[in-house]
Structure formats: structure tokens, C-alpha cells
Design a protein around this motif. Structure first.
Motif, PDB file in Angstrom:
ATOM      1  N   ALA A  30       0.809  -1.224   0.208  1.00 34.67           N
ATOM      2  CA  ALA A  30       0.038   0.094  -0.691  1.00 34.67           C
ATOM      3  C   ALA A  30       0.334   2.027   0.095  1.00 34.67           C
ATOM      4  O   ALA A  30       0.707   1.772  -0.421  1.00 34.67           O
ATOM      5  CB  ALA A  30      -1.025  -0.136   1.124  1.00 34.67           C
ATOM      6  N   ALA A  31       2.560   1.124   0.592  1.00 28.21           N
ATOM      7  CA  ALA A  31       2.824   2.212   0.760  1.00 28.21           C
ATOM      8  C   ALA A  31       4.166   1.823   1.046  1.00 28.21           C
ATOM      9  O   ALA A  31       5.472   1.208   1.192  1.00 28.21           O
ATOM     10  CB  ALA A  31       2.208   2.989   2.045  1.00 28.21           C
ATOM     11  N   PRO A  32       4.789   2.352  -0.667  1.00 28.82           N
ATOM     12  CA  PRO A  32       6.233   1.855  -1.008  1.00 28.82           C
ATOM     13  C   PRO A  32       6.909   2.467  -0.432  1.00 28.82           C
ATOM     14  O   PRO A  32       7.231   3.729   0.374  1.00 28.82           O
ATOM     15  CB  PRO A  32       6.239   2.009  -2.577  1.00 28.82           C
ATOM     16  N   LEU A  33       8.505   1.271  -0.273  1.00 28.83           N
ATOM     17  CA  LEU A  33       8.998   2.051   1.193  1.00 28.83           C
ATOM     18  C   LEU A  33      10.390   3.052   0.488  1.00 28.83           C
ATOM     19  O   LEU A  33      10.952   1.788  -1.148  1.00 28.83           O
ATOM     20  CB  LEU A  33       9.312   1.380   2.585  1.00 28.83           C
ATOM     21  N   VAL A  74       6.832  -1.811  -5.800  1.00 34.60           N
ATOM     22  CA  VAL A  74       7.135  -2.541  -4.383  1.00 34.60           C
ATOM     23  C   VAL A  74       8.019  -1.429  -3.939  1.00 34.60           C
ATOM     24  O   VAL A  74       7.792  -1.243  -3.261  1.00 34.60           O
ATOM     25  CB  VAL A  74       7.634  -3.551  -4.857  1.00 34.60           C
ATOM     26  N   VAL A  75       9.186  -0.757  -4.304  1.00 38.66           N
ATOM     27  CA  VAL A  75       9.907   0.289  -3.709  1.00 38.66           C
ATOM     28  C   VAL A  75      10.013   1.503  -4.328  1.00 38.66           C
ATOM     29  O   VAL A  75       9.370   1.852  -5.275  1.00 38.66           O
ATOM     30  CB  VAL A  75      10.973  -0.206  -3.113  1.00 38.66           C
ATOM     31  N   VAL A  76      10.523   2.547  -3.891  1.00 40.29           N
ATOM     32  CA  VAL A  76      11.128   3.878  -3.962  1.00 40.29           C
ATOM     33  C   VAL A  76      11.974   4.451  -3.579  1.00 40.29           C
ATOM     34  O   VAL A  76      12.446   4.140  -3.189  1.00 40.29           O
ATOM     35  CB  VAL A  76       9.112   5.347  -4.327  1.00 40.29           C
ATOM     36  N   GLU A  77      12.126   5.635  -4.677  1.00 35.52           N
ATOM     37  CA  GLU A  77      14.049   6.244  -3.683  1.00 35.52           C
ATOM     38  C   GLU A  77      14.709   5.263  -4.138  1.00 35.52           C
ATOM     39  O   GLU A  77      15.979   5.097  -2.614  1.00 35.52           O
ATOM     40  CB  GLU A  77      13.140   7.207  -3.300  1.00 35.52           C
ATOM     41  N   THR A  78      15.393   4.200  -4.639  1.00 33.63           N
ATOM     42  CA  THR A  78      16.568   3.338  -4.856  1.00 33.63           C
ATOM     43  C   THR A  78      17.326   4.518  -4.947  1.00 33.63           C
ATOM     44  O   THR A  78      17.853   5.227  -5.797  1.00 33.63           O
ATOM     45  CB  THR A  78      15.799   2.604  -5.669  1.00 33.63           C
ATOM     46  N   VAL A  79      18.505   3.834  -3.977  1.00 38.12           N
ATOM     47  CA  VAL A  79      19.913   4.259  -4.051  1.00 38.12           C
ATOM     48  C   VAL A  79      20.657   3.238  -4.017  1.00 38.12           C
ATOM     49  O   VAL A  79      21.028   2.590  -2.332  1.00 38.12           O
ATOM     50  CB  VAL A  79      20.289   4.683  -3.014  1.00 38.12           C
ATOM     51  N   GLU A  80      22.188   2.374  -4.240  1.00 37.19           N
ATOM     52  CA  GLU A  80      22.781   1.795  -4.531  1.00 37.19           C
ATOM     53  C   GLU A  80      24.167   2.079  -3.317  1.00 37.19           C
ATOM     54  O   GLU A  80      24.100   3.584  -3.312  1.00 37.19           O
ATOM     55  CB  GLU A  80      23.267   1.633  -6.206  1.00 37.19           C
ATOM     56  N   ILE A  81      24.932   1.620  -2.883  1.00 36.48           N
ATOM     57  CA  ILE A  81      25.449   1.878  -1.605  1.00 36.48           C
ATOM     58  C   ILE A  81      26.690   1.088  -2.288  1.00 36.48           C
ATOM     59  O   ILE A  81      26.631  -0.381  -2.394  1.00 36.48           O
ATOM     60  CB  ILE A  81      25.330   1.931  -0.040  1.00 36.48           C
ATOM     61  N   ASP A  82      28.547   1.216  -1.880  1.00 33.46           N
ATOM     62  CA  ASP A  82      29.206   0.777  -1.726  1.00 33.46           C
ATOM     63  C   ASP A  82      29.202  -0.294  -1.236  1.00 33.46           C
ATOM     64  O   ASP A  82      28.655  -0.358   0.648  1.00 33.46           O
ATOM     65  CB  ASP A  82      30.341   1.264  -1.352  1.00 33.46           C
ATOM     66  N   PRO A  83      29.269  -2.189  -0.939  1.00 32.56           N
ATOM     67  CA  PRO A  83      29.600  -3.094   0.127  1.00 32.56           C
ATOM     68  C   PRO A  83      30.800  -2.187   1.061  1.00 32.56           C
ATOM     69  O   PRO A  83      31.388  -1.776   0.987  1.00 32.56           O
ATOM     70  CB  PRO A  83      30.461  -3.695  -0.966  1.00 32.56           C
ATOM     71  N   ALA A  90      17.038   5.968   4.304  1.00 36.28           N
ATOM     72  CA  ALA A  90      15.861   4.819   3.077  1.00 36.28           C
ATOM     73  C   ALA A  90      15.634   3.934   4.663  1.00 36.28           C
ATOM     74  O   ALA A  90      15.701   4.011   5.589  1.00 36.28           O
ATOM     75  CB  ALA A  90      17.421   4.176   2.837  1.00 36.28           C
ATOM     76  N   GLU A  91      14.564   3.479   4.220  1.00 35.88           N
ATOM     77  CA  GLU A  91      13.428   2.507   5.279  1.00 35.88           C
ATOM     78  C   GLU A  91      14.377   0.930   4.991  1.00 35.88           C
ATOM     79  O   GLU A  91      13.905   0.356   5.981  1.00 35.88           O
ATOM     80  CB  GLU A  91      11.890   2.446   5.346  1.00 35.88           C
ATOM     81  N   LEU A  92      14.007   0.840   4.506  1.00 37.37           N
ATOM     82  CA  LEU A  92      14.623  -0.695   3.984  1.00 37.37           C
ATOM     83  C   LEU A  92      15.907  -0.752   3.077  1.00 37.37           C
ATOM     84  O   LEU A  92      16.286  -0.393   2.308  1.00 37.37           O
ATOM     85  CB  LEU A  92      13.876  -1.226   2.446  1.00 37.37           C
ATOM     86  N   PHE A  93      16.190  -2.241   3.269  1.00 38.78           N
ATOM     87  CA  PHE A  93      18.359  -2.299   3.306  1.00 38.78           C
ATOM     88  C   PHE A  93      18.252  -3.385   2.701  1.00 38.78           C
ATOM     89  O   PHE A  93      18.110  -5.008   3.343  1.00 38.78           O
ATOM     90  CB  PHE A  93      19.015  -1.895   4.223  1.00 38.78           C
ATOM     91  N   LEU A  94      18.612  -3.587   1.618  1.00 37.97           N
ATOM     92  CA  LEU A  94      18.527  -4.944   0.622  1.00 37.97           C
ATOM     93  C   LEU A  94      19.773  -5.758   0.133  1.00 37.97           C
ATOM     94  O   LEU A  94      20.731  -4.713  -0.165  1.00 37.97           O
ATOM     95  CB  LEU A  94      17.600  -5.026  -0.679  1.00 37.97           C
ATOM     96  N   THR A  95      20.769  -6.983   0.612  1.00 36.64           N
ATOM     97  CA  THR A  95      22.126  -6.920   0.857  1.00 36.64           C
ATOM     98  C   THR A  95      21.681  -8.635  -0.240  1.00 36.64           C
ATOM     99  O   THR A  95      20.873  -9.300  -0.104  1.00 36.64           O
ATOM    100  CB  THR A  95      22.308  -7.692   1.413  1.00 36.64           C
TER     101      THR A  95
END
Length: 210
Positions: A30-33, A74-83, A90-95
Motif C-alpha cells: 500500500a505504501a512503497p518504502l 514495490v519500492v521507491v527512491e532506490t539508491v545503491e551503496i558500496d559494500p 532509507a527505510e529498507l536495506f537489501l543485500t
């Protein structure tokens, strides 16, 4: 020699996904993070070689998966970060972890080269992916994994298919992204429910290559 180089430059490729029954797209939250994402232990192997750590291959595939999530809402305002870098804003963090194994025949490649790419050869991409998704504000996390395969045909006559050459890979990535999202959503991710901390069983996609 010059002719071989010129032929290699103008050769094309076509990606063919596995054959599976299409599924309807999953409903977005309902509210993409906002999502930050990175690569963990991702390894790449070619032919019979041992998988070796490859941040580049992982980043390419991670970008594709996250882009598929963005297109699904599913998500918004995505940003890639270095390992190793901390996620911010951000509200969610994907690895992303896992392996990509590209399997091909040396003799088929040799014949392709000897015929100046007139004789096509194929590369089969095996994906075995695991992701961890963390809810940064409260520290909850979820795990999901998926397996899939597609095949790339490479040769001079594949140039005719260039306008649609990558659609097969896009279909494979979209299917993997949807499978991962369904697993995570079923565990309570994206809606604030309590997480299922133990690693879930893998989701193996049905179907086979033609």
C-alpha cells in the motif's frame, strides 16, 4: 585478423528464458518504502571454473532486480551503496548474495571464432540468489532465495533480433524479482508484520530450457 575483429564487433545475441506458466504480477504494498541496496558475497563462474567473488556481476544483477521492483511499485527512491557502507535516508536495506554460473562449450566458441561468428554458440546462465531485506527503523529482517536459468545465443545472424534481444533476460529477472517479493511479503515484509527470522525454503521455478 582484422576481419575477425570486425565480425566479432557486429555479432549479436539473443536471450531465451526458461519456459514457465506466466503468473499474474503480485500486488504492490500500500505504501512503497525507500530502499538502499548493496552486494554481499556474490560469486561468478564461467564454464567449469570455480566461482570467484565478483562485485561487478552482483551489482549488475542487483540493479536489474531492484529496477524490476521499482516498475512493480514495490519500492521507491532506490539508491545503491558500496559494500560495507552504511545505508542512509532509507527505510529498507537489501543485500544480494549468491552465484551466477555461465556455462558454455569451449569447442562451440572455437567454431564460432573460426567461422567469424557465422556459427552461433550458446551460454546458459544459472542464477542461485539469496537476499536479506532489513527494516532499518526497527531492525527486523527477512530472507528469501530463488533459482532460475536463461540462455544466450551469440552469433552474426543474431543481429536481426537485436530489437528484442534482451527481452528474454528481462523476463527472467522480472520472474525472479516477483518470486523474491512474494516470499518476503508472505513473511511479513513491506507491511510491518513480525518477521520470520529462519531462512525460508528456496523457491525453485518450474520449467526447462527449450
Amino acid at each position: 585478423m582484422l576481419a575477425a575483429v570486425c565480425a566479432a564487433v557486429v555479432s549479436g545475441c539473443v536471450v531465451v528464458p526458461t519456459r514457465t506458466a506466466p503468473e499474474p504480477p503480485p500486488a504492490p504494498p500500500a505504501a512503497p518504502l525507500r530502499l538502499a541496496y548493496t552486494v554481499g558475497d556474490f560469486r561468478f563462474a564461467l564454464g567449469g571454473g570455480e566461482p570467484e567473488l565478483s562485485t561487478l556481476a552482483g551489482r549488475i544483477l542487483n540493479d536489474e532486480l531492484v529496477s524490476a521492483w521499482e516498475r512493480r511499485g514495490v519500492v521507491v527512491e532506490t539508491v545503491e551503496i558500496d559494500p560495507g557502507d552504511p545505508p542512509e535516508d532509507a527505510e529498507l536495506f537489501l543485500t544480494l548474495n549468491g552465484t551466477q554460473h555461465n556455462d558454455t562449450s569451449f569447442w562451440a566458441q572455437l567454431l564460432n571464432a573460426l567461422t567469424l561468428t557465422l556459427w552461433p554458440y550458446s551460454v546458459t546462465q544459472h542464477y542461485d540468489l539469496q537476499i536479506e531485506l532489513r527494516d532499518l527503523p526497527n531492525g527486523q529482517y527477512w530472507l528469501a532465495q530463488v533459482h532460475d536459468v536463461d540462455r544466450t545465443y551469440i552469433g552474426l545472424f543474431m543481429l536481426a533480433a537485436l530489437p528484442v534481444a534482451d527481452r528474454g533476460h528481462e523476463e527472467t529477472v522480472r520472474r525472479m524479482a516477483d518470486a523474491l517479493y512474494r516470499q518476503l511479503r508472505a513473511q511479513g515484509a513491506f507491511d510491518g508484520a513480525a518477521p520470520a527470522v529462519p531462512a525460508p525454503g528456496s523457491e525453485r521455478l518450474a520449467g526447462g530450457l527449450p
